[in-house]
Scaffold this motif. Structure first.
Motif, mmCIF file in Angstrom:
data_model
loop_
_atom_site.group_PDB
_atom_site.id
_atom_site.type_symbol
_atom_site.label_atom_id
_atom_site.label_comp_id
_atom_site.label_asym_id
_atom_site.label_seq_id
_atom_site.Cartn_x
_atom_site.Cartn_y
_atom_site.Cartn_z
ATOM 1 N N LEU A 24 -19.606 -42.050 -20.202
ATOM 2 C CA LEU A 24 -20.410 -43.218 -19.863
ATOM 3 C C LEU A 24 -21.780 -43.048 -20.512
ATOM 4 O O LEU A 24 -22.505 -42.100 -20.196
ATOM 5 N N ASN A 26 -25.415 -44.690 -21.080
ATOM 6 C CA ASN A 26 -26.391 -45.698 -20.665
ATOM 7 C C ASN A 26 -27.250 -46.013 -21.886
ATOM 8 O O ASN A 26 -28.027 -45.180 -22.331
ATOM 9 N N ALA A 32 -29.019 -46.521 -15.032
ATOM 10 C CA ALA A 32 -27.862 -47.375 -14.775
ATOM 11 C C ALA A 32 -27.190 -46.893 -13.496
ATOM 12 O O ALA A 32 -26.878 -45.710 -13.360
ATOM 13 N N VAL A 34 -23.907 -47.068 -11.569
ATOM 14 C CA VAL A 34 -22.529 -47.359 -11.966
ATOM 15 C C VAL A 34 -21.590 -47.125 -10.791
ATOM 16 O O VAL A 34 -21.767 -46.162 -10.041
ATOM 17 N N VAL A 82 -15.115 -50.477 -13.979
ATOM 18 C CA VAL A 82 -16.478 -49.963 -14.103
ATOM 19 C C VAL A 82 -17.445 -51.131 -13.927
ATOM 20 O O VAL A 82 -17.330 -52.134 -14.633
ATOM 21 N N SER A 84 -21.683 -51.908 -13.594
ATOM 22 C CA SER A 84 -22.996 -51.310 -13.786
ATOM 23 C C SER A 84 -24.071 -52.385 -13.729
ATOM 24 O O SER A 84 -23.825 -53.532 -14.100
ATOM 25 N N VAL A 88 -23.725 -50.203 -20.216
ATOM 26 C CA VAL A 88 -23.173 -48.871 -20.471
ATOM 27 C C VAL A 88 -21.963 -49.007 -21.395
ATOM 28 O O VAL A 88 -21.245 -50.005 -21.339
#
Length: 107
Positions: A24, A26, A32, A34, A82, A84, A88
């Motif tokens: 992941l 950012n 971020a 998440v 996912v 956020s 990301v």
């Protein structure tokens, strides 16, 4: 359904397996926040698991590190949602590949 108001949402549906990693990244100038939710066929979703990724940094969580004893069967593939609050980039790494095993420091 996410419990967080997020600007970015994506799903990885290619049949991830326990032991796989997610990288992941950012890409923003702010932290971020998440959420990862794991979904299996016929089972209840696991999560959301929350991570904070510092600005312009990366984290590579491993499923077992997040889920613990609630880990699905090693032979059961899963999908990942996912969400956020900042942009990301998400890259799955199958466990059989030479993905770096990044673990949180004990500090």
């Amino acid at each position: 359904m996410s419990t967080m108001v997020g600007n970015w949402k994506m799903a990885i549906t290619d049949g991830c397996m326990p032991g796989d990693q997610l990288s992941l990244l950012n890409v923003s100038s702010a932290s971020a926040h998440v959420e990862l939710t794991f979904c299996t066929e016929g089972g209840q979703p696991l999560g959301p698991f929350r991570l904070t990724i510092p600005p312009q940094r990366t984290q590579s969580p491993i499923l077992e590190d997040l889920v613990g004893s609630d880990l699905p069967s090693p032979s059961l593939p899963y999908s990942v949602v996912v969400v956020s609050d900042a942009p990301v980039l998400v890259q799955p790494h199958p466990a059989g590949q030479n993905a770096p095993k990044v673990r949180p420091s004990a500090a």
